[in-house]
Design a protein around this motif. Structure first.
Motif, PDB file in Angstrom:
ATOM      1  N   THR A 172       0.869  -1.176   0.000  1.00  0.00           N
ATOM      2  CA  THR A 172       0.000   0.000   0.000  1.00  0.00           C
ATOM      3  C   THR A 172       0.903   1.222   0.000  1.00  0.00           C
ATOM      4  N   LEU A 173       0.986   1.883  -1.144  1.00  0.00           N
ATOM      5  CA  LEU A 173       1.920   2.996  -1.279  1.00  0.00           C
ATOM      6  C   LEU A 173       1.460   4.210  -0.474  1.00  0.00           C
ATOM      7  N   ILE A 174       2.432   5.034  -0.131  1.00  0.00           N
ATOM      8  CA  ILE A 174       2.123   6.285   0.564  1.00  0.00           C
ATOM      9  C   ILE A 174       1.163   7.120  -0.284  1.00  0.00           C
ATOM     10  N   ALA A 175       0.267   7.873   0.364  1.00  0.00           N
ATOM     11  CA  ALA A 175      -0.638   8.780  -0.345  1.00  0.00           C
ATOM     12  C   ALA A 175      -0.488  10.182   0.238  1.00  0.00           C
ATOM     13  N   LEU A 176      -0.953  11.162  -0.524  1.00  0.00           N
ATOM     14  CA  LEU A 176      -0.817  12.562  -0.096  1.00  0.00           C
ATOM     15  C   LEU A 176      -1.415  12.781   1.297  1.00  0.00           C
ATOM     16  N   ASP A 177      -2.531  12.121   1.545  1.00  0.00           N
ATOM     17  CA  ASP A 177      -3.201  12.259   2.841  1.00  0.00           C
ATOM     18  C   ASP A 177      -2.366  11.810   4.029  1.00  0.00           C
ATOM     19  N   ASP A 178      -1.386  10.971   3.767  1.00  0.00           N
ATOM     20  CA  ASP A 178      -0.558  10.462   4.871  1.00  0.00           C
ATOM     21  C   ASP A 178       0.412  11.509   5.413  1.00  0.00           C
ATOM     22  N   ILE A 179       0.646  12.562   4.626  1.00  0.00           N
ATOM     23  CA  ILE A 179       1.643  13.568   5.027  1.00  0.00           C
ATOM     24  C   ILE A 179       1.091  14.418   6.174  1.00  0.00           C
ATOM     25  N   ARG A 180       1.867  14.508   7.256  1.00  0.00           N
ATOM     26  CA  ARG A 180       1.371  15.241   8.430  1.00  0.00           C
ATOM     27  C   ARG A 180       2.064  16.575   8.646  1.00  0.00           C
ATOM     28  N   GLY A 181       3.036  16.907   7.811  1.00  0.00           N
ATOM     29  CA  GLY A 181       3.684  18.208   7.956  1.00  0.00           C
ATOM     30  C   GLY A 181       4.711  18.425   6.861  1.00  0.00           C
ATOM     31  N   ASP A 182       5.046  19.702   6.662  1.00  0.00           N
ATOM     32  CA  ASP A 182       6.019  20.071   5.636  1.00  0.00           C
ATOM     33  C   ASP A 182       7.239  20.635   6.366  1.00  0.00           C
ATOM     34  N   LEU A 183       8.403  20.052   6.122  1.00  0.00           N
ATOM     35  CA  LEU A 183       9.573  20.383   6.939  1.00  0.00           C
ATOM     36  C   LEU A 183      10.611  21.245   6.216  1.00  0.00           C
ATOM     37  N   HIS A 184      10.254  21.857   5.099  1.00  0.00           N
ATOM     38  CA  HIS A 184      11.211  22.707   4.396  1.00  0.00           C
ATOM     39  C   HIS A 184      10.449  23.829   3.706  1.00  0.00           C
ATOM     40  N   MET A 185      10.560  25.053   4.250  1.00  0.00           N
ATOM     41  CA  MET A 185       9.940  26.200   3.575  1.00  0.00           C
ATOM     42  C   MET A 185      10.642  27.496   3.972  1.00  0.00           C
ATOM     43  N   HIS A 186      10.513  28.495   3.112  1.00  0.00           N
ATOM     44  CA  HIS A 186      11.200  29.772   3.297  1.00  0.00           C
ATOM     45  C   HIS A 186      10.188  30.904   3.444  1.00  0.00           C
ATOM     46  N   SER A 187      10.520  31.865   4.280  1.00  0.00           N
ATOM     47  CA  SER A 187       9.654  33.031   4.490  1.00  0.00           C
ATOM     48  C   SER A 187      10.440  34.283   4.102  1.00  0.00           C
ATOM     49  N   VAL A 188       9.854  35.439   4.356  1.00  0.00           N
ATOM     50  CA  VAL A 188      10.561  36.693   4.046  1.00  0.00           C
ATOM     51  C   VAL A 188      11.831  36.859   4.884  1.00  0.00           C
ATOM     52  N   TRP A 189      12.021  35.980   5.871  1.00  0.00           N
ATOM     53  CA  TRP A 189      13.252  36.053   6.663  1.00  0.00           C
ATOM     54  C   TRP A 189      14.471  35.666   5.831  1.00  0.00           C
ATOM     55  N   SER A 190      14.234  34.924   4.698  1.00  0.00           N
ATOM     56  CA  SER A 190      15.317  34.779   3.712  1.00  0.00           C
ATOM     57  C   SER A 190      14.744  35.104   2.338  1.00  0.00           C
ATOM     58  N   ASP A 191      14.624  34.140   1.429  1.00  0.00           N
ATOM     59  CA  ASP A 191      14.168  34.499   0.081  1.00  0.00           C
ATOM     60  C   ASP A 191      12.739  34.055  -0.230  1.00  0.00           C
ATOM     61  N   GLY A 192      11.956  33.768   0.815  1.00  0.00           N
ATOM     62  CA  GLY A 192      10.552  33.423   0.582  1.00  0.00           C
ATOM     63  C   GLY A 192       9.715  34.666   0.331  1.00  0.00           C
ATOM     64  N   MET A 193       8.490  34.478  -0.180  1.00  0.00           N
ATOM     65  CA  MET A 193       7.643  35.605  -0.546  1.00  0.00           C
ATOM     66  C   MET A 193       6.704  36.019   0.587  1.00  0.00           C
ATOM     67  N   ASN A 194       6.534  35.174   1.589  1.00  0.00           N
ATOM     68  CA  ASN A 194       5.498  35.437   2.575  1.00  0.00           C
ATOM     69  C   ASN A 194       6.039  35.571   3.997  1.00  0.00           C
ATOM     70  N   THR A 195       5.284  36.286   4.803  1.00  0.00           N
ATOM     71  CA  THR A 195       5.638  36.382   6.215  1.00  0.00           C
ATOM     72  C   THR A 195       5.261  35.075   6.905  1.00  0.00           C
ATOM     73  N   ILE A 196       5.771  34.895   8.115  1.00  0.00           N
ATOM     74  CA  ILE A 196       5.442  33.681   8.866  1.00  0.00           C
ATOM     75  C   ILE A 196       3.930  33.583   9.075  1.00  0.00           C
ATOM     76  N   GLU A 197       3.314  34.709   9.437  1.00  0.00           N
ATOM     77  CA  GLU A 197       1.857  34.675   9.681  1.00  0.00           C
ATOM     78  C   GLU A 197       1.092  34.277   8.423  1.00  0.00           C
ATOM     79  N   GLU A 198       1.502  34.850   7.285  1.00  0.00           N
ATOM     80  CA  GLU A 198       0.797  34.518   6.033  1.00  0.00           C
ATOM     81  C   GLU A 198       0.897  33.029   5.729  1.00  0.00           C
ATOM     82  N   LEU A 199       2.099  32.510   5.896  1.00  0.00           N
ATOM     83  CA  LEU A 199       2.310  31.080   5.634  1.00  0.00           C
ATOM     84  C   LEU A 199       1.397  30.239   6.520  1.00  0.00           C
TER      85      LEU A 199
END
Ligand code: DGT
Ligand code: CA
Ligand code: CA
Ligand code: ZN
Length: 584
Positions: free
Chosen positions: A337-364
């Protein structure tokens, strides 16, 4: 919501940025400004006209008066005059070569000026016949590099990135679904198997025979269609306007649906293997059904399960059908039974305006809490060595930890985990001290410089740091523009395994790194894997599914992927590493 206008505008701004970059020194600032505007527009949660109506264009980050005017012009007229003018001021066709190594604006400009070259074809010719070597600054090594870069580019130029093909394919499906005569519809071919690049888009439709004509003319009447290549009774091939890529549509009867879907999903190798086994057992499989060879009697055809079932096989997900042993697995009833999108419980890599991301922490956070059912996210802005990415120094990291604390308090849950994407330097050390790293919840270490020399030792040294949880985009390849770093991947995986360091499946459409084959190898070795989007804007968060597809093509179940687990379990993973390294 339909954000097509934003996308188109974002594309034009990216083009303008490239044109200014090509034009050089005096336009450098404009190039940066339009590059930023392109990203801002792409990351907006609402149609750009909304911001124009309530007069808030100027409030958007990176949108000054000049660019706001261009946006208004685009909304009103569907065009930007300045853009049309700019296009004529440069050898426009050469511009998308700029992302390839060795094809920087300086080089292209010199080639254009001194050799009067303005098409890709002329450029390739001049590279191959040695004309370019006659220019100053174009030594043998440089020309070799350019030829290699070109070869990489070629591989993607004729194909599409999976992400782009999915988007185009979904549009085609949506269009066809508008008419009720379409009884069943499914994407087939490599797109259904979720290969990382797609040659052409295959679409399969089931309908009553008498409606075929109507469906075909509905299809070819779409504004998406640039040109019709083939038009028969059951098959049409067209070229899409937006991408210039091909779509094959086939129409079958409902009682042939399963066999046609099986056949046109492929892969060709999978089909050939399956057909050989069928033959040995006295059956014949085709797109029309499965038949007894003896008396040519049809046994089944309306579902894929029946086709596999008749041969005594379990059905397997399309992502597995590459003839890599999946047929043997199915014969033993061992399809996982392969992994499915629903199994994902969190995203562990993202960038905010604190470096080169487009959004503030609150927006994210606001966006993620609204549209995703995640239990946690890790904020992993760049560290200081990534200067172009506006990386954080120690002080800023401490400040961000504080800020995250505040936002979490506001939310009333510890939803945001603090983190960093820390640079692995040329000698394998990290550019942030252990003292700071030890205060973070999640540390991803990545290589962003000096790709050209063997990176094995650097990655191994990073794995040996007790605070590093994960290696980001481990091979460093960029589809179509940069090869994987030179490395002993076998050794890297062994060390990742023994040091309890996870490897990332980076889901950015041009990265997909680890790819399916490396992921398969990591899974077999029992290396811990994390699927991450590496988001730089809100829309990037959607890339998660691409990462899941890679994992599925590597036969991963949810147990193979760390971020299908609770945060508590992830903490245990970290503690195991700390203990292990301290014992050494
Ligand atoms: P692509 O388009 O290059 O990304 O790859 P596919 O797999 O989509 O290939 P395509 O579009 O040529 O054909 C779609 C499917 O049709 C393919 O996956 C399997 C089936 N098919 C095509 N040609 C053959 C063939 O010669 N023999 C068999 N058994 N199946 C074929
Ligand atoms: Ca295809
Ligand atoms: Ca095809
Ligand atoms: Zn990175």
């Amino acid at each position: 919501m339909n954000l097509d206008t934003n996308k188109e505008l974002s594309r034009i701004f990216k083009d303008m940025s490239d044109i200014y970059l090509f034009r050089g020194a005096d336009d450098r600032f404009r190039s940066l400004a339009y590059g930023k505007a392109s990203k801002v527009v792409d990351s907006l949660p609402e149609d750009i006209s909304v911001y124009s109506k309530n007069r808030s264009l100027n409030d958007l980050p990176g949108i000054g008066e000049g660019i706001a005017e261009k946006i208004e012009e685009f909304i009103k007229t569907g065009k930007i005059n300045k853009y049309e003018q700019l296009k004529k001021s440069v050898p426009y066709e050469l511009l998308d070569l700029m992302e390839i190594r060795g094809f920087g604006p300086q080089s292209l400009k010199q080639i254009h000026k001194e050799l009067k070259i303005s098409t890709k074809q002329e450029l390739v010719q001049a590279l191959q016949d040695g004309t370019i070597s006659s220019l100053k600054n174009f030594g043998q090594k440089k020309v070799e590099n350019m030829l290699r870069g070109l070869k990489l580019h070629k591989a993607i130029e004729d194909r599409m990135l999976l992400w782009d093909a999915l988007e185009a394919g979904d549009k085609v499906v949506e269009w066809l679904k508008q008419i009720p005569e379409v009884k069943k519809i499914e994407l087939a071919g490599s797109l259904r198997r979720k290969k990382e690049t797609i040659g052409d888009i295959d679409v399969l439709v089931a309908s009553e025979e008498k409606f075929r004509r109507k469906i075909i003319s509905h299809f070819t009447s779409s504004t998406m269609v640039e040109k019709i290549l083939v038009k028969g009774d059951t098959k049409v091939s067209i070229i899409l306007k937006e991408t210039g890529k091909q779509v094959d549509l086939r129409i079958v009867n409902e009682d042939e649906w399963g066999s046609a879907l099986q056949y046109f999903t492929g892969s060709k190798e999978h089909n050939i293997h399956l057909r050989t086994i069928a033959k040995e057992r006295g059956y014949k499989i085709s797109e029309y059904g499965i038949f007894h060879i003896k008396n040519e009697k049809k046994i089944a055809g309306s579902t894929e399960e029946e086709i596999y079932g008749t041969l005594g096989f379990q059905i397997m997900p399309p992502e597995m059908r590459e003839d890599r042993g999946e047929i043997e697995l199915a014969s033993r009833n061992q399809v996982p039974t392969l992994i499915a999108l629903d199994d994902i419980r969190g995203d562990l890599h993202m960038h905010s305006v604190w470096s080169d991301g487009m959004n503030t922490i609150e927006e994210l956070v606001k966006h993620i809490r609204k549209y995703y059912s995640y239990e946690y996210i890790a904020l992993t802005d760049h560290s200081k060595s990534s200067r172009i990415a506006n990386g954080m120094d120690e002080k800023q990291i401490l400040k961000q930890i504080n800020e995250v604390g505040k936002v979490n308090k506001m939310l009333g849950v510890n939803f945001i985990k603090t983190g960093v994407e820390v640079d692995i330097l040329a000698d394998g050390s990290l550019d942030i001290s252990d003292e700071i790293l030890s205060q973070l919840d999640w540390v991803t270490a990545s290589i962003h410089s000096n790709f050209n020399r063997d990176v094995t030792k650097r990655i191994i040294r990073a794995c040996e740091n007790k605070f590093v949880c994960c290696i980001g985009h481990p091979t460093g390849r960029l589809i179509g523009s940069r090869e994987s770093c030179i490395m002993n991947i076998d050794m890297v995986m062994n060390v990742a395994k023994s040091t309890h360091t996870a490897l990332e499946i980076n889901a950015q459409p041009t990265r997909m790194d680890l790819n399916d084959e490396w992921t398969m190898m990591a899974r077999k070795k029992g290396v811990e894997l994390v699927i991450s989007t590496d988001s730089h804007s809100l829309s990037n968060l959607n890339f998660m599914k691409l990462g899941v597809y890679i994992a599925r093509r590597a036969w991963c179940t949810k147990n193979n992927i760390l971020n299908t687990k609770s945060w508590k379990e992830i903490e245990l993973f970290r503690e195991r590493k700390l203990k292990h390294i301290e014992l050494l």
